[in-house]
Design a protein around this motif. Structure first.
Motif, PDB file in Angstrom:
ATOM      1  N   ARG A  85      -6.890 -17.715   1.862  1.00 16.84           N
ATOM      2  CA  ARG A  85      -8.309 -17.495   2.068  1.00 16.84           C
ATOM      3  C   ARG A  85      -8.822 -16.413   1.132  1.00 16.84           C
ATOM      4  O   ARG A  85      -9.933 -16.490   0.602  1.00 16.84           O
ATOM      5  N   MET A  86      -7.997 -15.377   0.899  1.00 17.08           N
ATOM      6  CA  MET A  86      -8.402 -14.335  -0.036  1.00 17.08           C
ATOM      7  C   MET A  86      -8.630 -14.922  -1.423  1.00 17.08           C
ATOM      8  O   MET A  86      -9.578 -14.565  -2.117  1.00 17.08           O
ATOM      9  N   LEU A  87      -7.752 -15.846  -1.777  1.00 18.71           N
ATOM     10  CA  LEU A  87      -7.861 -16.480  -3.093  1.00 18.71           C
ATOM     11  C   LEU A  87      -9.168 -17.268  -3.182  1.00 18.71           C
ATOM     12  O   LEU A  87      -9.856 -17.259  -4.206  1.00 18.71           O
ATOM     13  N   TYR A  88      -9.509 -17.906  -2.062  1.00 16.75           N
ATOM     14  CA  TYR A  88     -10.761 -18.662  -2.009  1.00 16.75           C
ATOM     15  C   TYR A  88     -11.953 -17.732  -2.188  1.00 16.75           C
ATOM     16  O   TYR A  88     -12.845 -17.981  -3.007  1.00 16.75           O
ATOM     17  N   PHE A  89     -11.940 -16.622  -1.445  1.00 17.10           N
ATOM     18  CA  PHE A  89     -13.038 -15.641  -1.583  1.00 17.10           C
ATOM     19  C   PHE A  89     -13.104 -15.124  -3.010  1.00 17.10           C
ATOM     20  O   PHE A  89     -14.165 -14.941  -3.577  1.00 17.10           O
ATOM     21  N   TYR A  90     -11.926 -14.930  -3.570  1.00 20.43           N
ATOM     22  CA  TYR A  90     -11.830 -14.390  -4.927  1.00 20.43           C
ATOM     23  C   TYR A  90     -12.540 -15.308  -5.905  1.00 20.43           C
ATOM     24  O   TYR A  90     -13.158 -14.869  -6.864  1.00 20.43           O
ATOM     25  N   SER A  91     -12.438 -16.595  -5.618  1.00 20.94           N
ATOM     26  CA  SER A  91     -13.026 -17.537  -6.573  1.00 20.94           C
ATOM     27  C   SER A  91     -14.531 -17.706  -6.379  1.00 20.94           C
ATOM     28  O   SER A  91     -15.211 -18.163  -7.282  1.00 20.94           O
ATOM     29  N   ILE A  92     -15.071 -17.343  -5.203  1.00 16.93           N
ATOM     30  CA  ILE A  92     -16.497 -17.598  -5.039  1.00 16.93           C
ATOM     31  C   ILE A  92     -17.381 -16.358  -5.110  1.00 16.93           C
ATOM     32  O   ILE A  92     -18.559 -16.483  -5.395  1.00 16.93           O
ATOM     33  N   VAL A  93     -16.868 -15.146  -4.821  1.00 16.49           N
ATOM     34  CA  VAL A  93     -17.771 -13.987  -4.830  1.00 16.49           C
ATOM     35  C   VAL A  93     -17.189 -12.855  -5.665  1.00 16.49           C
ATOM     36  O   VAL A  93     -16.001 -12.806  -5.949  1.00 16.49           O
ATOM     37  N   SER A  94     -18.081 -11.911  -6.012  1.00 13.42           N
ATOM     38  CA  SER A  94     -17.616 -10.730  -6.737  1.00 13.42           C
ATOM     39  C   SER A  94     -17.088  -9.723  -5.719  1.00 13.42           C
ATOM     40  O   SER A  94     -17.490  -9.741  -4.550  1.00 13.42           O
ATOM     41  N   PRO A  95     -16.178  -8.849  -6.154  1.00 12.44           N
ATOM     42  CA  PRO A  95     -15.568  -7.905  -5.206  1.00 12.44           C
ATOM     43  C   PRO A  95     -16.585  -7.013  -4.523  1.00 12.44           C
ATOM     44  O   PRO A  95     -16.453  -6.724  -3.332  1.00 12.44           O
ATOM     45  N   ALA A  96     -17.622  -6.578  -5.246  1.00 13.24           N
ATOM     46  CA  ALA A  96     -18.598  -5.683  -4.629  1.00 13.24           C
ATOM     47  C   ALA A  96     -19.309  -6.388  -3.482  1.00 13.24           C
ATOM     48  O   ALA A  96     -19.465  -5.827  -2.397  1.00 13.24           O
ATOM     49  N   HIS A  97     -19.677  -7.649  -3.703  1.00 17.03           N
ATOM     50  CA  HIS A  97     -20.345  -8.395  -2.626  1.00 17.03           C
ATOM     51  C   HIS A  97     -19.412  -8.573  -1.452  1.00 17.03           C
ATOM     52  O   HIS A  97     -19.805  -8.428  -0.300  1.00 17.03           O
ATOM     53  N   PHE A  98     -18.152  -8.872  -1.768  1.00 19.59           N
ATOM     54  CA  PHE A  98     -17.185  -9.111  -0.704  1.00 19.59           C
ATOM     55  C   PHE A  98     -17.022  -7.873   0.170  1.00 19.59           C
ATOM     56  O   PHE A  98     -17.103  -7.942   1.392  1.00 19.59           O
ATOM     57  N   VAL A  99     -16.864  -6.715  -0.475  1.00 18.98           N
ATOM     58  CA  VAL A  99     -16.609  -5.510   0.323  1.00 18.98           C
ATOM     59  C   VAL A  99     -17.870  -5.106   1.066  1.00 18.98           C
ATOM     60  O   VAL A  99     -17.814  -4.652   2.210  1.00 18.98           O
ATOM     61  N   LEU A 100     -19.033  -5.333   0.473  1.00 16.34           N
ATOM     62  CA  LEU A 100     -20.274  -5.012   1.185  1.00 16.34           C
ATOM     63  C   LEU A 100     -20.418  -5.899   2.422  1.00 16.34           C
ATOM     64  O   LEU A 100     -20.826  -5.423   3.483  1.00 16.34           O
ATOM     65  N   ALA A 101     -20.059  -7.174   2.257  1.00 15.25           N
ATOM     66  CA  ALA A 101     -20.145  -8.074   3.400  1.00 15.25           C
ATOM     67  C   ALA A 101     -19.210  -7.625   4.507  1.00 15.25           C
ATOM     68  O   ALA A 101     -19.574  -7.603   5.687  1.00 15.25           O
ATOM     69  N   LYS A 102     -17.997  -7.234   4.105  1.00 18.10           N
ATOM     70  CA  LYS A 102     -17.036  -6.753   5.097  1.00 18.10           C
ATOM     71  C   LYS A 102     -17.568  -5.518   5.813  1.00 18.10           C
ATOM     72  O   LYS A 102     -17.461  -5.390   7.030  1.00 18.10           O
ATOM     73  N   LEU A 103     -18.118  -4.591   5.028  1.00 17.71           N
ATOM     74  CA  LEU A 103     -18.630  -3.356   5.614  1.00 17.71           C
ATOM     75  C   LEU A 103     -19.737  -3.673   6.613  1.00 17.71           C
ATOM     76  O   LEU A 103     -19.777  -3.132   7.712  1.00 17.71           O
ATOM     77  N   LEU A 104     -20.622  -4.588   6.212  1.00 15.12           N
ATOM     78  CA  LEU A 104     -21.751  -4.938   7.063  1.00 15.12           C
ATOM     79  C   LEU A 104     -21.262  -5.568   8.353  1.00 15.12           C
ATOM     80  O   LEU A 104     -21.662  -5.168   9.456  1.00 15.12           O
ATOM     81  N   PHE A 105     -20.344  -6.519   8.213  1.00 13.46           N
ATOM     82  CA  PHE A 105     -19.844  -7.208   9.393  1.00 13.46           C
ATOM     83  C   PHE A 105     -19.156  -6.233  10.335  1.00 13.46           C
ATOM     84  O   PHE A 105     -19.416  -6.215  11.542  1.00 13.46           O
ATOM     85  N   ASN A 106     -18.295  -5.382   9.765  1.00 18.26           N
ATOM     86  CA  ASN A 106     -17.579  -4.446  10.625  1.00 18.26           C
ATOM     87  C   ASN A 106     -18.508  -3.437  11.254  1.00 18.26           C
ATOM     88  O   ASN A 106     -18.296  -3.011  12.388  1.00 18.26           O
ATOM     89  N   SER A 107     -19.551  -3.046  10.539  1.00 17.43           N
ATOM     90  CA  SER A 107     -20.507  -2.110  11.125  1.00 17.43           C
ATOM     91  C   SER A 107     -21.172  -2.742  12.337  1.00 17.43           C
ATOM     92  O   SER A 107     -21.269  -2.123  13.397  1.00 17.43           O
ATOM     93  N   LEU A 108     -21.609  -4.002  12.182  1.00 16.04           N
ATOM     94  CA  LEU A 108     -22.278  -4.666  13.300  1.00 16.04           C
ATOM     95  C   LEU A 108     -21.325  -4.805  14.479  1.00 16.04           C
ATOM     96  O   LEU A 108     -21.682  -4.512  15.620  1.00 16.04           O
ATOM     97  N   LEU A 109     -20.093  -5.207  14.171  1.00 21.55           N
ATOM     98  CA  LEU A 109     -19.083  -5.357  15.218  1.00 21.55           C
ATOM     99  C   LEU A 109     -18.891  -4.048  15.962  1.00 21.55           C
ATOM    100  O   LEU A 109     -18.875  -3.981  17.193  1.00 21.55           O
ATOM    101  N   MET A 110     -18.785  -2.971  15.180  1.00 26.13           N
ATOM    102  CA  MET A 110     -18.509  -1.667  15.782  1.00 26.13           C
ATOM    103  C   MET A 110     -19.713  -1.173  16.570  1.00 26.13           C
ATOM    104  O   MET A 110     -19.550  -0.524  17.611  1.00 26.13           O
ATOM    105  N   LEU A 111     -20.918  -1.481  16.112  1.00 30.71           N
ATOM    106  CA  LEU A 111     -22.109  -1.077  16.867  1.00 30.71           C
ATOM    107  C   LEU A 111     -22.097  -1.744  18.236  1.00 30.71           C
ATOM    108  O   LEU A 111     -22.369  -1.105  19.261  1.00 30.71           O
TER     109      LEU A 111
END
Lengths: 190, 246
Positions: free
Chosen positions: A50-76
């Motif tokens: 799955r990481m390889l799949y993400f690697y092929s479709i998005v840039s790392p900055a977008h990926f990490v921002l998405a992760k940060l956003l998702f985890n922030s919402l989860l944690m809230l």
């Protein structure tokens, strides 16, 4: 979710109606552990494919921002839930519940930001959650000290919140966010 | 073959380091100091205790600079530098604790109580906590670094952690202590760094002392780097030899 419930229930059985300093300390420690358990999953659970799949479709900055956003919402969400359970089971010594709630959200957000990035590092090290605790605890202590200090004001109507402390917390979050965007591309490459 | 950089072979700064340290020790123990209540002659520890922290921070800063170099060039030798600077930084941190403990046992500890008993109260000191965090972070860095087998990945991940940890740590140890009540001097600013805080004869020893101890730290690290690079070269030669024989 079950983790939050179980932890708080155990605390409820162990001590009832703690005084406000203990309440505060217990609350933030519980938050810390909830955060580690919730956020650690985000990177450790991803399979290689799955990481390889993400690697092929998005840039790392977008990926990490998405992760940060998702985890922030989860944690809230988790923070709100644990605050609710804490107030139900352990009594509520809060003099200013609304401002404390705001602080809890802010705190949950900073915790999730730091641990998201650490989870990324730990995932690269192909280790379990144990290394995350080793890496993360020293880094998170300053923020926790700050949070406990600020949140003391919520228990006592006499003490006021200091805007500078809150700003400092916000600034740390922004710092973590920028560091994550800058550094994540280095972790990403295999 | 990796080669250590040229400055590690130069002798002038090593001589300077020795001269400065001799001056520090002689001057630090013999020059007159102002007689203050509670501090008295223990103020001489300033030349040792504070300098340890200065050296520690400088070494950690060198470590992060080399980590950034590594991330820019992916040259493995920078990774070796970063790691060695971090370990020497830890060493100086521990020495700082040791000198601080000696100083503390004469100035802070309750004379009616053994030092051991008042430890719990003294360990709540924000500056002590701050440094404990710093040391824990760098221990974690070493643990992380040793837990990865692959050399390139190890270098990359630990460099990323080093940069991230440094960025989180330094605001923390500069800001947090100023927010919490403390016995330790330096609540309002940088302790002993403003010239007006400190007696002028003491300054004459203090600044060279900082430079001397920091240079000593760098010297120790360069020796360790040279050893590490030597070992690495030896290892790669050993791996090559069986192939060339056959």
């Amino acid at each position: 979710m079950l983790y939050i419930g179980a932890t708080i229930f155990v605390l409820f059985l162990a001590i009832d109606e703690p005084e406000h300093k203990v309440w505060n300390g217990l609350f933030w420690v519980t938050q810390l552990f909830i955060c580690i358990n919730a956020v650690a999953k985000s990177f450790l659970q991803e399979s290689r494919g799955r990481m390889l799949y993400f690697y092929s479709i998005v840039s790392p900055a977008h990926f990490v921002l998405a992760k940060l956003l998702f985890n922030s919402l989860l944690m809230l969400l988790m923070s709100l839930l644990s605050l609710l359970l804490f107030s139900l089971l352990m009594g509520s010594p809060l003099a200013r519940p609304w401002s404390f709630m705001g602080l809890v959200l802010l705190g949950g957000w900073s915790l999730s930001m730091v641990f998201t990035f650490l989870a990324a590092i730990a995932a690269r090290a192909q280790q379990n959650a144990a290394i995350m605790a080793v890496l993360g605890f020293p880094l998170i202590i300053p923020q926790l000290i700050l949070l406990m200090k600020i949140s003391n004001a919520a228990f006592n109507p006499v003490i006021t919140f200091k805007a500078t402390d809150l700003l400092l917390l916000g600034a740390l979050d922004v710092l973590v966010g920028t560091m994550a965007v800058i550094l994540f591309p280095f972790l990403w490459k295999d | 073959m990796k080669q250590p950089p040229k400055y590690m072979y130069r002798t002038w700064w090593k001589l300077l380091c020795v001269v400065l340290l001799i001056y520090t020790i002689v001057g630090g123990l013999l020059f007159p100091v102002p007689d203050l209540p509670a501090l008295e002659e223990t103020i001489r520890n300033l030349y040792f205790h504070v300098c340890m922290w200065m050296a520690m921070m400088t070494l950690f800063s060198f470590s992060i600079v080399y980590s950034i170099f590594y991330l820019r060039s992916f040259d493995l030798k920078y990774d070796i530098y970063a790691r060695q600077f971090a370990t020497t930084g830890i060493l100086f941190g521990l020495l700082g604790y040791a000198t601080g403990a000696i100083w503390m046992s004469y100035t802070w500890a309750d004379p009616n109580n053994p030092v051991f008993k008042s430890f719990g109260a003294l360990a709540r000191e924000p500056k002590l906590i701050g440094t404990a965090i710093a040391l824990l972070i760098y221990f974690a860095y070493l643990v992380l670094r040793d837990s990865i087998q692959d050399m390139d990945k190890r270098a990359r991940v630990s460099a990323v952690y080093n940069v991230f940890a440094y960025a989180m740590l330094f605001p923390a140890i500069w800001i947090i202590p100023r927010l919490l009540p403390s016995l330790h001097p330096g609540q309002e600013g940088n302790p002993a760094m403003k010239p007006k805080d400190i007696d002028s004869t003491m300054l004459m020893v203090f600044y060279p002392a900082i430079a001397g101890w920091t240079l000593l730290g760098i010297w120790i690290t360069t020796l360790k780097i040279r050893l590490a690079i030597f070992r690495e070269n030896k290892l790669s030669q050993n791996q090559k030899n069986p192939l060339s024989d056959s």
